[in-house]
Design an enzyme around this catalytic site. Sequence first.
Site, mmCIF file in Angstrom:
data_model
loop_
_atom_site.group_PDB
_atom_site.id
_atom_site.type_symbol
_atom_site.label_atom_id
_atom_site.label_comp_id
_atom_site.label_asym_id
_atom_site.label_seq_id
_atom_site.Cartn_x
_atom_site.Cartn_y
_atom_site.Cartn_z
ATOM 1 N N GLN A 181 35.400 42.613 47.894
ATOM 2 C CA GLN A 181 34.457 41.821 47.079
ATOM 3 C C GLN A 181 33.062 41.879 47.700
ATOM 4 O O GLN A 181 32.057 42.015 47.000
ATOM 5 C CB GLN A 181 34.893 40.345 46.984
ATOM 6 C CG GLN A 181 36.279 40.101 46.452
ATOM 7 C CD GLN A 181 36.490 40.631 45.054
ATOM 8 O OE1 GLN A 181 35.596 40.590 44.228
ATOM 9 N NE2 GLN A 181 37.662 41.157 44.797
ATOM 10 N N TYR B 210 44.696 39.341 46.914
ATOM 11 C CA TYR B 210 44.893 40.107 45.657
ATOM 12 C C TYR B 210 43.683 40.052 44.737
ATOM 13 O O TYR B 210 42.722 39.374 45.008
ATOM 14 C CB TYR B 210 46.212 39.791 44.974
ATOM 15 C CG TYR B 210 46.522 38.404 44.432
ATOM 16 C CD1 TYR B 210 45.568 37.420 44.258
ATOM 17 C CD2 TYR B 210 47.832 38.118 44.051
ATOM 18 C CE1 TYR B 210 45.911 36.184 43.732
ATOM 19 C CE2 TYR B 210 48.171 36.882 43.517
ATOM 20 C CZ TYR B 210 47.206 35.929 43.368
ATOM 21 O OH TYR B 210 47.540 34.724 42.849
ATOM 22 N N GLU B 211 43.775 40.877 43.708
ATOM 23 C CA GLU B 211 42.630 41.106 42.798
ATOM 24 C C GLU B 211 41.436 41.671 43.582
ATOM 25 O O GLU B 211 40.276 41.408 43.290
ATOM 26 C CB GLU B 211 42.257 39.783 42.110
ATOM 27 C CG GLU B 211 41.922 39.895 40.632
ATOM 28 C CD GLU B 211 42.881 40.704 39.795
ATOM 29 O OE1 GLU B 211 42.521 41.858 39.533
ATOM 30 O OE2 GLU B 211 43.962 40.229 39.397
ATOM 31 N N GLY B 212 41.760 42.485 44.617
ATOM 32 C CA GLY B 212 40.732 43.070 45.496
ATOM 33 C C GLY B 212 40.521 42.169 46.696
ATOM 34 O O GLY B 212 40.070 41.029 46.544
ATOM 35 N N ARG C 128 38.960 38.080 38.159
ATOM 36 C CA ARG C 128 38.450 37.574 39.440
ATOM 37 C C ARG C 128 37.973 36.130 39.322
ATOM 38 O O ARG C 128 38.074 35.371 40.295
ATOM 39 C CB ARG C 128 37.357 38.517 39.971
ATOM 40 C CG ARG C 128 37.982 39.822 40.395
ATOM 41 C CD ARG C 128 37.048 40.813 41.012
ATOM 42 N NE ARG C 128 37.850 41.927 41.533
ATOM 43 C CZ ARG C 128 37.363 43.064 41.973
ATOM 44 N NH1 ARG C 128 36.076 43.281 41.973
ATOM 45 N NH2 ARG C 128 38.170 44.009 42.429
#
Length: 338
Positions: free
Chosen positions: A187, A180-182, A39
Amino acid sequence: MGIHGNATCVMNYDGATGWLLGEEHKGMRAMFTMMNEARLGVGLQGYAQAEIAYQNARAWAKERLQGRDPLRRADNAGPTADPLIVHPDIRRNLMDQKAFVEGARAFAYWAAMLIDRSRRQGDAEAEALVSLLIPVLKGFLTDRGFEMTVAAQQIFGGHGYIEETGISQFVRDARIAMIYEGANGIQALDLVARKLPLQGGKPFMAFLEEVKGTIRAHEDDADIRASVLEPLKAASKDLQAAAMLFMERAAKAPQDALAGATDFMHLMGHVCLGLMWARMAAAARRALAEGRGDRAFLEAKLATARYHAARVLPATALHLARIRAGGETVMALPPEAF
Ligand SMILES: Cc1cc2nc3c(=O)[nH]c(=O)nc-3n(C[C@H](O)[C@H](O)[C@H](O)COP(=O)(O)OP(=O)(O)OC[C@H]3O[C@@H](n4cnc5c(N)ncnc54)[C@H](O)[C@@H]3O)c2cc1C
């Protein structure tokens, strides 16, 4: 939509067999051990896209001739058009971008240093602090980074919408980092539901202490006290008030709290950049007093710190007002009404 240099494909696992790796019900914890770095990397993408877009916009604003300098309107002897950079509205736009990219770069370095301290020195406090900061770094830097690529595109006018100048690619490429990456909504949930209550709120208190410590260390410097440190103090009070509301509401009224999660992430992001600007302003003041470094560079740092405090940090009050409004108006309509 973007990042066409990256070979991405969809893989469907329909009917596939899955094997459990590690222990049952420990998957989330295993995932989070690799998440800090991943992240941080995506947060860095948000910043980096804004940085390259800003560099292009800055060059365009100096080159493109359009409109007259408001201070030179009556001067019929000079050129008929001036570079865009003389116009206050263009300058506002460039200052927004400059204040973001330099603050974001410092924030990413700070988080990377905390990761180094936790990894190389086994510093548990650095580990807890960076765990708290990572969703802010990923969510805030990519949301704002995307906005900044759009701001840079705006400086190109119509030339920003066509492909020739290349600026539209930065806008398209920056968009994925919010997803992406959550996705950034996730978040924000991670921040308010997992990270804020972590260790009974200790890392969050440690963050507030970083802010207070920075203000305390430099408040004798009248030059930055009113223009940089006091606005940061006000913004951090907004953050503290919002955190109290989340702690009170989390159990009793979870919808109320969750409706404010994205606002909380942004509120904290502004305070993080405010903290970075306070530290950069103090470092610039020290170097100027000692006659070290490039004077124009250091004075630009101070001017940008003041801009950030005056024109960007007040956003925290709006985020707090939205958080205080709770979830009632957000959830008022039934799904069928949409
Ligand atoms: C170009 C590209 C490359 C990718 N590369 C990889 C990769 O290399 N490896 C990999 O594993 N994945 C990869 N992904 C997948 C990516 O990480 C996911 O698409 C992303 O995390 C979002 O998940 P999702 O698509 O399932 O969205 P969803 O989970 O369906 O979310 C949709 C929306 O709903 C919101 N939402 C979801 N749940 C909640 C909730 N509980 N409360 C509030 N809001 C909620 C989200 O914030 C989001 O806005 C890639 C995706 C793309 C587009």
